[in-house]
Design an enzyme around this catalytic site. Structure first.
Site, PDB file in Angstrom:
ATOM      1  N   TYR A 161     -21.854 -84.257 -26.239  1.00  0.00           N
ATOM      2  CA  TYR A 161     -22.816 -83.140 -26.174  1.00  0.00           C
ATOM      3  C   TYR A 161     -22.553 -82.876 -24.993  1.00  0.00           C
ATOM      4  O   TYR A 161     -22.746 -81.637 -24.425  1.00  0.00           O
ATOM      5  CB  TYR A 161     -23.913 -83.449 -27.060  1.00  0.00           C
ATOM      6  CG  TYR A 161     -25.112 -82.384 -26.446  1.00  0.00           C
ATOM      7  CD1 TYR A 161     -25.412 -80.967 -26.906  1.00  0.00           C
ATOM      8  CD2 TYR A 161     -26.083 -82.481 -25.963  1.00  0.00           C
ATOM      9  CE1 TYR A 161     -25.432 -79.799 -27.514  1.00  0.00           C
ATOM     10  CE2 TYR A 161     -27.251 -81.388 -25.284  1.00  0.00           C
ATOM     11  CZ  TYR A 161     -27.085 -80.173 -26.271  1.00  0.00           C
ATOM     12  OH  TYR A 161     -27.720 -79.181 -25.949  1.00  0.00           O
ATOM     13  N   LYS A 204     -35.508 -82.054 -33.149  1.00  0.00           N
ATOM     14  CA  LYS A 204     -35.672 -82.551 -31.931  1.00  0.00           C
ATOM     15  C   LYS A 204     -37.351 -83.065 -32.273  1.00  0.00           C
ATOM     16  O   LYS A 204     -38.052 -82.765 -33.039  1.00  0.00           O
ATOM     17  CB  LYS A 204     -35.908 -81.600 -31.251  1.00  0.00           C
ATOM     18  CG  LYS A 204     -34.453 -81.310 -31.057  1.00  0.00           C
ATOM     19  CD  LYS A 204     -33.882 -80.584 -29.480  1.00  0.00           C
ATOM     20  CE  LYS A 204     -33.524 -81.943 -28.756  1.00  0.00           C
ATOM     21  NZ  LYS A 204     -33.347 -80.892 -26.552  1.00  0.00           N
ATOM     22  N   ALA A 205     -37.537 -83.774 -31.859  1.00  0.00           N
ATOM     23  CA  ALA A 205     -38.690 -84.889 -31.466  1.00  0.00           C
ATOM     24  C   ALA A 205     -40.197 -84.234 -31.967  1.00  0.00           C
ATOM     25  O   ALA A 205     -40.742 -84.543 -32.951  1.00  0.00           O
ATOM     26  CB  ALA A 205     -39.040 -86.146 -30.621  1.00  0.00           C
TER      27      ALA A 205
HETATM   28  P1  NAD Z   1     -30.384 -74.066 -32.407  1.00  0.00           P
HETATM   29  O1  NAD Z   1     -28.989 -74.738 -33.051  1.00  0.00           O
HETATM   30  O2  NAD Z   1     -31.423 -73.666 -32.907  1.00  0.00           O
HETATM   31  O3  NAD Z   1     -29.324 -72.736 -31.772  1.00  0.00           O
HETATM   32  C1  NAD Z   1     -28.037 -72.419 -31.447  1.00  0.00           C
HETATM   33  C2  NAD Z   1     -27.403 -71.687 -32.975  1.00  0.00           C
HETATM   34  O4  NAD Z   1     -25.972 -72.019 -32.288  1.00  0.00           O
HETATM   35  C3  NAD Z   1     -27.970 -72.195 -33.957  1.00  0.00           C
HETATM   36  O5  NAD Z   1     -28.438 -70.921 -34.809  1.00  0.00           O
HETATM   37  C4  NAD Z   1     -26.138 -72.066 -34.638  1.00  0.00           C
HETATM   38  O6  NAD Z   1     -25.976 -71.461 -35.951  1.00  0.00           O
HETATM   39  C5  NAD Z   1     -24.877 -71.702 -33.594  1.00  0.00           C
HETATM   40  N1  NAD Z   1     -23.945 -71.261 -33.567  1.00  0.00           N
HETATM   41  C6  NAD Z   1     -23.663 -72.929 -33.667  1.00  0.00           C
HETATM   42  N2  NAD Z   1     -22.207 -72.284 -33.395  1.00  0.00           N
HETATM   43  C7  NAD Z   1     -22.156 -71.551 -33.480  1.00  0.00           C
HETATM   44  C8  NAD Z   1     -20.985 -70.597 -34.058  1.00  0.00           C
HETATM   45  N3  NAD Z   1     -19.401 -71.003 -33.901  1.00  0.00           N
HETATM   46  N4  NAD Z   1     -21.132 -69.203 -33.643  1.00  0.00           N
HETATM   47  C9  NAD Z   1     -21.988 -68.394 -33.834  1.00  0.00           C
HETATM   48  N5  NAD Z   1     -23.226 -69.201 -33.857  1.00  0.00           N
HETATM   49  C10 NAD Z   1     -23.082 -70.377 -33.412  1.00  0.00           C
HETATM   50  O7  NAD Z   1     -30.138 -74.371 -30.925  1.00  0.00           O
HETATM   51  P2  NAD Z   1     -31.463 -74.121 -29.694  1.00  0.00           P
HETATM   52  O8  NAD Z   1     -32.445 -75.007 -29.257  1.00  0.00           O
HETATM   53  O9  NAD Z   1     -32.255 -72.676 -30.088  1.00  0.00           O
HETATM   54  O10 NAD Z   1     -30.810 -74.537 -28.489  1.00  0.00           O
HETATM   55  C11 NAD Z   1     -29.982 -72.962 -28.339  1.00  0.00           C
HETATM   56  C12 NAD Z   1     -28.941 -73.526 -26.881  1.00  0.00           C
HETATM   57  O11 NAD Z   1     -29.506 -74.219 -25.723  1.00  0.00           O
HETATM   58  C13 NAD Z   1     -27.855 -74.269 -26.918  1.00  0.00           C
HETATM   59  O12 NAD Z   1     -26.760 -74.047 -26.312  1.00  0.00           O
HETATM   60  C14 NAD Z   1     -28.717 -75.957 -26.707  1.00  0.00           C
HETATM   61  O13 NAD Z   1     -27.626 -76.968 -26.340  1.00  0.00           O
HETATM   62  C15 NAD Z   1     -29.897 -75.419 -25.223  1.00  0.00           C
HETATM   63  N6  NAD Z   1     -30.214 -77.339 -25.072  1.00  0.00           N
HETATM   64  C16 NAD Z   1     -30.776 -76.037 -26.325  1.00  0.00           C
HETATM   65  C17 NAD Z   1     -32.286 -77.434 -25.845  1.00  0.00           C
HETATM   66  C18 NAD Z   1     -33.126 -78.240 -26.623  1.00  0.00           C
HETATM   67  O14 NAD Z   1     -34.609 -78.599 -26.525  1.00  0.00           O
HETATM   68  N7  NAD Z   1     -33.318 -77.091 -27.862  1.00  0.00           N
HETATM   69  C19 NAD Z   1     -32.166 -78.278 -24.523  1.00  0.00           C
HETATM   70  C20 NAD Z   1     -30.900 -79.046 -24.144  1.00  0.00           C
HETATM   71  C21 NAD Z   1     -29.720 -77.125 -24.172  1.00  0.00           C
END
Ligand code: NAD
Length: 353
Positions: A161, A204-205
């Site tokens: 990741y 997540k946590a």
């Molecule tokens: P999430 O899993 O709720 O949302 C990500 C979405 O991307 C999902 O709905 C998933 O279906 C969609 N997705 C995955 N593969 C796909 C594809 N091939 N085509 C189209 N859609 C696709 O996650 P989130 O928490 O909303 O995270 C959003 C972004 O923020 C991500 O890039 C994640 O890595 C980053 N991020 C999140 C956190 C956190 O704490 N939530 C922390 C650091 C970084």
């Protein structure tokens, strides 16, 4: 406050905003945020079927497309003034430690989306990076010093990741250097809040612990299993701060191609997080520690000196306040599901192969 750069000051109301990952947690909230600011043309995309999206915002063009596919990225970015790429195959520690291949494969999404945004003539491109891009060697102590932007190099990111995030950051930097696409990169530190994953293996946590406390309350089994020994430390950013921070970062020309922390600096241990949630629920549980469960680095916090300097702001919703709202939403989902009502969901984590 008023001199901060925002979409409202940069865009016309009918410029097209494209947001990927919008069926998920953060991009869903961002879609709602821009809609509430009066933007008339928003295109929201996710590979999840529409009934599984956490938020469906009225008046927003919502498409179910797999963005690891080049043709779909072209379709997604057509006519875009701005592209926010938040789609990724991701989850909490339980997911990213077990499914490194899935996490790495998210590089297809960014690789195609940034090229499609460039070809479409978009003015700005946002990439959601992560604190997992930081050197893990600096995070071996629960009292580790907060991470500043320069701590990503020399690189020793979270396997899978974190390396995907670091590599995609580099795409953003080189698209600016060579092709003059204005790119913006925020490194999120643990985001939490309503309308996000709370069960199924990707949670997540904060959401997982809220769910466990709700379950204990409901079943009368006053016990909770905590991953690790509970001394790991983290900071948690409330979703409203995240949406606002994305807007301000994306429209700050001083931040082109420059990774910046977007996270809270309110550090807590997992044990303290559990106590806060118990306080909200009004119960106390017997704690059992699963030392074999995934637990990530020992300590991680966000050094917010840079964001303070540039935006004169840092995410500041008090953890207890944000947790109370999150707990209430998860409890509602939990009891709705128990009553047989349809509730949105994340794609389930795959079984280990
Ligand atoms: P999430 O899993 O709720 O949302 C990500 C979405 O991307 C999902 O709905 C998933 O279906 C969609 N997705 C995955 N593969 C796909 C594809 N091939 N085509 C189209 N859609 C696709 O996650 P989130 O928490 O909303 O995270 C959003 C972004 O923020 C991500 O890039 C994640 O890595 C980053 N991020 C999140 C956190 C956190 O704490 N939530 C922390 C650091 C970084």
């Amino acid at each position: 406050m008023s001199e901060r750069p925002t979409a409202a000051k940069t865009l016309d109301r009918d410029d097209l905003i494209v947001i990927s990952g919008a069926g998920g947690f953060i991009a869903g909230a961002l879609t709602r945020y821009f809609h509430d600011q009066g933007f008339a043309r928003i295109r929201a995309i996710d590979k999840k079927p529409l009934p599984d999206w956490y938020q469906r915002v009225p008046g927003v063009e919502s498409l179910c497309l797999d963005l690891s596919d080049w043709d779909n990225c072209q379709r997604a970015c057509q006519g875009a003034a701005e592209v926010y790429n938040l789609a990724a195959d991701m989850g909490g520690m339980g997911f990213i430690e077990k499914f490194r291949v899935e996490c790495l494969r998210s590089i297809l999404i960014n690789t195609h989306m940034i090229e499609a945004a460039h070809q479409a003539g978009a003015e700005r491109y946002f990439f959601s990076s992560s604190a997992c891009a930081y050197n893990t060697e600096l995070q071996k102590d629960p009292r580790a010093r907060a991470l500043k932007e320069s701590d990503a190099y020399p690189a020793m990111a979270e396997r899978g990741y974190g390396w995907e995030k670091l590599m995609s950051e580099m795409f953003c930097q080189e698209y600016w250097a060579e092709r003059r696409l204005k790119t913006f990169i925020a490194r999120f530190h643990n985001v939490y809040g309503p309308y996000g994953t709370w069960d199924g293996g990707r949670e997540k946590a904060p959401a997982a612990l809220c769910r466990k406390v709700i379950e204990a309350r409901d079943t009368g089994n006053y016990e909770i299993v905590i991953w690790g020994d509970g001394t790991q430390t983290r900071s948690f950013m409330y979703i409203d701060d995240c949406a606002k921070g994305i807007d301000w970062i994306m429209h700050c020309d001083g931040l082109v191609a420059t990774p910046i922390n977007l996270g809270s600096s309110e550090l807590v241990s997992i044990n303290e997080l559990v106590s806060l949630i118990e306080g909200i629920a009004g119960i106390q549980l017997e704690r059992r520690y699963d030392l074999d469960a995934p637990q990530g680095v020992a300590g991680r916090n966000s050094d917010n000196t840079f964001i303070q300097q540039v935006l004169n702001w840092e995410p500041n919703t008090p953890l207890r306040e944000g947790l109370a709202r999150t707990y209430a939403w998860i409890a509602q989902q939990y009891y709705d599901r128990k009553a047989g009502k349809p509730t949105p969901a994340a794609e389930r984590a795959l079984p280990l192969r």
